[in-house]
Design a protein around this motif. Structure first.
Motif, mmCIF file in Angstrom:
data_model
loop_
_atom_site.group_PDB
_atom_site.id
_atom_site.type_symbol
_atom_site.label_atom_id
_atom_site.label_comp_id
_atom_site.label_asym_id
_atom_site.label_seq_id
_atom_site.Cartn_x
_atom_site.Cartn_y
_atom_site.Cartn_z
ATOM 1 N N VAL A 183 -12.623 106.838 -46.291
ATOM 2 C CA VAL A 183 -11.897 106.845 -45.020
ATOM 3 C C VAL A 183 -12.541 105.807 -44.106
ATOM 4 O O VAL A 183 -13.775 105.789 -43.955
ATOM 5 N N ILE A 184 -11.745 104.943 -43.506
ATOM 6 C CA ILE A 184 -12.276 103.951 -42.566
ATOM 7 C C ILE A 184 -12.611 104.658 -41.264
ATOM 8 O O ILE A 184 -11.742 105.243 -40.616
ATOM 9 N N VAL A 185 -13.887 104.592 -40.865
ATOM 10 C CA VAL A 185 -14.368 105.280 -39.667
ATOM 11 C C VAL A 185 -14.352 104.349 -38.457
ATOM 12 O O VAL A 185 -13.907 104.725 -37.378
ATOM 13 N N ASP A 186 -14.858 103.115 -38.639
ATOM 14 C CA ASP A 186 -14.926 102.150 -37.531
ATOM 15 C C ASP A 186 -14.178 100.886 -37.932
ATOM 16 O O ASP A 186 -14.731 99.964 -38.520
ATOM 17 N N ASP A 188 -12.844 98.503 -36.092
ATOM 18 C CA ASP A 188 -13.195 97.292 -35.348
ATOM 19 C C ASP A 188 -14.430 96.615 -35.934
ATOM 20 O O ASP A 188 -14.446 95.392 -36.140
ATOM 21 N N LEU A 189 -15.481 97.395 -36.185
ATOM 22 C CA LEU A 189 -16.692 96.821 -36.765
ATOM 23 C C LEU A 189 -16.437 96.293 -38.171
ATOM 24 O O LEU A 189 -16.960 95.247 -38.560
ATOM 25 N N LEU A 190 -15.646 97.015 -38.926
ATOM 26 C CA LEU A 190 -15.331 96.579 -40.284
ATOM 27 C C LEU A 190 -14.595 95.244 -40.245
ATOM 28 O O LEU A 190 -14.936 94.320 -40.993
ATOM 29 N N GLN A 191 -13.625 95.119 -39.370
ATOM 30 C CA GLN A 191 -12.851 93.879 -39.275
ATOM 31 C C GLN A 191 -13.706 92.714 -38.803
ATOM 32 O O GLN A 191 -13.529 91.575 -39.241
ATOM 33 N N ALA A 192 -14.657 93.004 -37.912
ATOM 34 C CA ALA A 192 -15.486 91.934 -37.357
ATOM 35 C C ALA A 192 -16.519 91.410 -38.344
ATOM 36 O O ALA A 192 -17.044 90.302 -38.155
ATOM 37 N N ASN A 193 -16.818 92.163 -39.381
ATOM 38 C CA ASN A 193 -17.932 91.789 -40.265
ATOM 39 C C ASN A 193 -17.522 91.424 -41.695
ATOM 40 O O ASN A 193 -18.391 91.132 -42.516
ATOM 41 N N ILE A 194 -16.238 91.452 -41.990
ATOM 42 C CA ILE A 194 -15.801 91.076 -43.338
ATOM 43 C C ILE A 194 -14.647 90.087 -43.222
ATOM 44 O O ILE A 194 -13.976 90.022 -42.177
ATOM 45 N N PRO A 195 -14.384 89.296 -44.263
ATOM 46 C CA PRO A 195 -13.252 88.362 -44.229
ATOM 47 C C PRO A 195 -11.933 89.082 -43.969
ATOM 48 O O PRO A 195 -11.734 90.215 -44.407
ATOM 49 N N GLU A 196 -11.035 88.419 -43.238
ATOM 50 C CA GLU A 196 -9.772 89.034 -42.857
ATOM 51 C C GLU A 196 -8.957 89.461 -44.073
ATOM 52 O O GLU A 196 -8.319 90.525 -44.063
ATOM 53 N N THR A 203 -7.566 98.059 -45.591
ATOM 54 C CA THR A 203 -6.721 98.903 -44.735
ATOM 55 C C THR A 203 -5.409 99.268 -45.422
ATOM 56 O O THR A 203 -4.807 100.300 -45.118
ATOM 57 N N LYS A 204 -4.981 98.430 -46.342
ATOM 58 C CA LYS A 204 -3.749 98.718 -47.084
ATOM 59 C C LYS A 204 -3.978 99.817 -48.120
ATOM 60 O O LYS A 204 -3.123 100.680 -48.321
ATOM 61 N N ARG A 205 -5.148 99.800 -48.761
ATOM 62 C CA ARG A 205 -5.405 100.726 -49.859
ATOM 63 C C ARG A 205 -6.085 102.021 -49.427
ATOM 64 O O ARG A 205 -5.815 103.087 -49.974
ATOM 65 N N ILE A 206 -6.996 101.925 -48.465
ATOM 66 C CA ILE A 206 -7.753 103.114 -48.047
ATOM 67 C C ILE A 206 -6.941 103.869 -47.008
ATOM 68 O O ILE A 206 -6.887 103.490 -45.835
ATOM 69 N N ASP A 207 -6.305 104.942 -47.440
ATOM 70 C CA ASP A 207 -5.401 105.689 -46.565
ATOM 71 C C ASP A 207 -5.919 107.080 -46.215
ATOM 72 O O ASP A 207 -5.239 107.850 -45.540
ATOM 73 N N GLY A 208 -7.134 107.430 -46.694
ATOM 74 C CA GLY A 208 -7.680 108.748 -46.399
ATOM 75 C C GLY A 208 -7.075 109.860 -47.231
ATOM 76 O O GLY A 208 -7.382 111.039 -47.011
ATOM 77 N N ARG A 209 -6.226 109.503 -48.210
ATOM 78 C CA ARG A 209 -5.605 110.515 -49.076
ATOM 79 C C ARG A 209 -5.849 110.233 -50.558
ATOM 80 O O ARG A 209 -5.475 111.042 -51.402
ATOM 81 N N LYS A 236 -23.386 101.496 -43.938
ATOM 82 C CA LYS A 236 -23.361 101.073 -42.537
ATOM 83 C C LYS A 236 -22.576 102.042 -41.654
ATOM 84 O O LYS A 236 -22.619 101.949 -40.430
ATOM 85 N N GLY A 237 -21.852 102.969 -42.280
ATOM 86 C CA GLY A 237 -21.096 103.945 -41.513
ATOM 87 C C GLY A 237 -19.714 103.479 -41.115
ATOM 88 O O GLY A 237 -19.027 104.167 -40.359
ATOM 89 N N TRP A 238 -19.282 102.328 -41.616
ATOM 90 C CA TRP A 238 -17.938 101.836 -41.298
ATOM 91 C C TRP A 238 -16.880 102.566 -42.119
ATOM 92 O O TRP A 238 -15.740 102.703 -41.692
ATOM 93 N N ILE A 239 -17.284 103.000 -43.299
ATOM 94 C CA ILE A 239 -16.423 103.790 -44.167
ATOM 95 C C ILE A 239 -17.190 105.049 -44.564
ATOM 96 O O ILE A 239 -18.394 104.974 -44.844
ATOM 97 N N SER A 240 -16.530 106.172 -44.565
ATOM 98 C CA SER A 240 -17.154 107.412 -45.048
ATOM 99 C C SER A 240 -16.373 107.917 -46.257
ATOM 100 O O SER A 240 -15.250 107.464 -46.521
#
Length: 321
Positions: A183-186, A188-196, A203-209, A236-240
Motif C-alpha cells: 500500500v502506498i503510504v506517502d 508525495d515522497l515516493l513521487q519526489a524520489n523515484i523516476p516518474e 501507482t497503477k499496479r499498487i491498489d491496496g487490494r 523508508k516507509g513510503w510503501i507498507s
C-alpha cells in the motif's frame, strides 16, 4: 520407500513430520498451526501429497494459482457447490474443472504443485518465527484414491520450498510476507524520489487490494525480483505491506423472485374473464373474488375490446375457441 532430505543448518520439525508421514505411507491430513494462529492442512494418499491448503486464505490462493496456471478461467463466475465427500473446497474446484475438461491435466498439475510449494514455503517461514503445532487425521484410503488428481513426491516438494526460502532470505525479504498487500503510504515522497515512469507504474499496479504474489503474476515479474524492487520503499516507509484477507467464494447471480401481492394490492387489482359461457364466468368470479381480487366478466366478444381498454385489468382469462 526411502525418503531422504538434504541436511539443513537448522533442523525443521515441519520437514521431519512430512518425511515421517511419507515413510509411514499416510493416507490422511497433517494440520499445522503457526504461533500467530494461521492454519494449513497437507493431504496425503499412501505417503504422497495430493493437496495443501492455507485455511486463512484458501479462496484467494485458489484464484491466484488458477490465474497463474489457467488464465482463461473466469474465477468470479466459477460457482461450485461444496460436496461433503471432498476434504477441501478449493481442491474440489480443481477436480471439477479437470473432470469437465475445462482445464488440462497439465494445468491441474501445475496449479496443485504451485499451491503445495507455496504452503510449504509459508509454513517454513512461520516456523522461523515460532513453534508450530501439529495434528494428524487419517482418512479412508479408497475415498482419497477416488479424489486423487496427482500424487507428488514429498522430497521434491520439500526441496523446492527450501530453495524458495533460501532465495527469499538471500534477498533480505525474510520479514516480508509474500501474501501481504503493498500500500502506498506517502505518495508525495515516493513521487519526489523515484523516476516518474516508475512512479506511474507503481501507482497503477499498487491498489491496496492485490498481494505481492498476485502482483507478480499480473505484472509477469518473478516474485522475489518484484518484492526486492519494493524493499527500499518499504524500509523508508513510503510503501507498507498489510495482511491480505481472504475473499468470498464465487456466488451464483441473484435472481429476482416475484413478490406475492399483499391484500391491498389484490383488492386494487382487476382480473377479467372473456368467455361466452356464463357458467365459466361465474365459476371464475367465485375463485378470483375469494382470493381477494376484483373481477369483471365479458360474455359478448364484440364488447370485449372496449371494456378491456376502459377497465385495463391486470390479468385477462381469454377463451380462444
Amino acid at each position: 520407500m526411502t525418503v531422504a532430505v538434504e541436511p539443513k543448518q537448522h533442523a525443521s520439525i515441519f520437514i521431519a513430520r512430512l518425511v515421517q508421514q511419507a515413510k509411514k505411507q499416510l493416507t490422511g491430513q497433517l494440520d499445522i498451526q503457526a504461533s500467530n494462529g494461521e492454519r494449513w492442512s497437507i493431504y496425503f494418499c499412501v505417503g504422497r501429497i495430493l493437496w495443501a491448503t492455507h485455511h486463512d486464505r484458501s479462496v484467494r490462493a485458489l484464484r491466484h494459482h488458477l490465474h497463474s496456471a489457467c488464465p482463461e478461467i473466469d474465477f468470479k463466475n466459477l460457482v461450485v457447490r461444496e460436496a461433503d465427500k471432498f476434504f477441501s473446497w478449493d481442491y474440489q474446484v480443481l477436480w471439477v474443472l479437470e473432470k469437465r475438461k475445462a482445464i488440462s491435466m497439465e494445468q491441474t498439475g501445475a496449479a496443485i504443485k504451485e499451491t503445495i510449494v507455496d504452503c510449504m514455503f509459508d509454513i517454513l517461514r512461520h516456523e522461523q518465527q515460532g513453534a508450530l503445532q501439529f495434528k494428524l487425521l487419517k482418512h479412508e484410503a479408497l475415498n482419497m484414491l477416488r479424489m486423487q488428481l496427482v500424487a507428488l513426491n514429498v522430497v521434491a516438494l520439500i526441496k523446492k520450498a527450501q530453495a524458495m526460502l533460501q532465495q527469499w532470505e538471500e534477498a533480505n525479504l525474510i520479514g516480508i510476507d509474500p501474501d501481504a498487500m503493498p500500500v502506498i503510504v506517502d505518495q508525495d515522497l515516493l513521487q519526489a524520489n523515484i523516476p516518474e515512469k516508475v512512479f506511474q507504474q507503481l501507482t497503477k499496479r499498487i491498489d491496496g487490494r492485490t498481494s505481492l504474489r498476485e502482483l507478480s503474476v499480473v505484472m509477469k515479474i518473478d516474485l522475489i525480483r518484484l518484492s526486492r524492487s519494493l524493499l527500499a520503499y518499504i524500509r523508508k516507509g513510503w510503501i507498507s505491506v498489510v495482511p491480505a484477507p481472504d475473499i468470498p467464494r464465487p456466488q451464483p447471480p441473484v435472481v429476482d423472485v416475484p413478490q406475492v401481492p399483499n391484500a391491498e394490492d389484490r383488492r386494487l387489482s382487476l382480473i377479467a374473464c372473456i368467455d361466452d359461457s356464463p357458467q365459466v364466468c361465474e365459476l371464475m368470479k367465485q375463485i378470483i373474488t375469494e382470493a381477494g381480487y376484483r373481477f369483471i366478466a365479458v360474455t359478448d366478444s364484440v364488447r370485449a375490446l372496449p371494456v378491456l381498454l376502459e377497465k385495463q385489468p391486470k390479468m385477462i382469462f381469454l377463451d380462444f375457441l
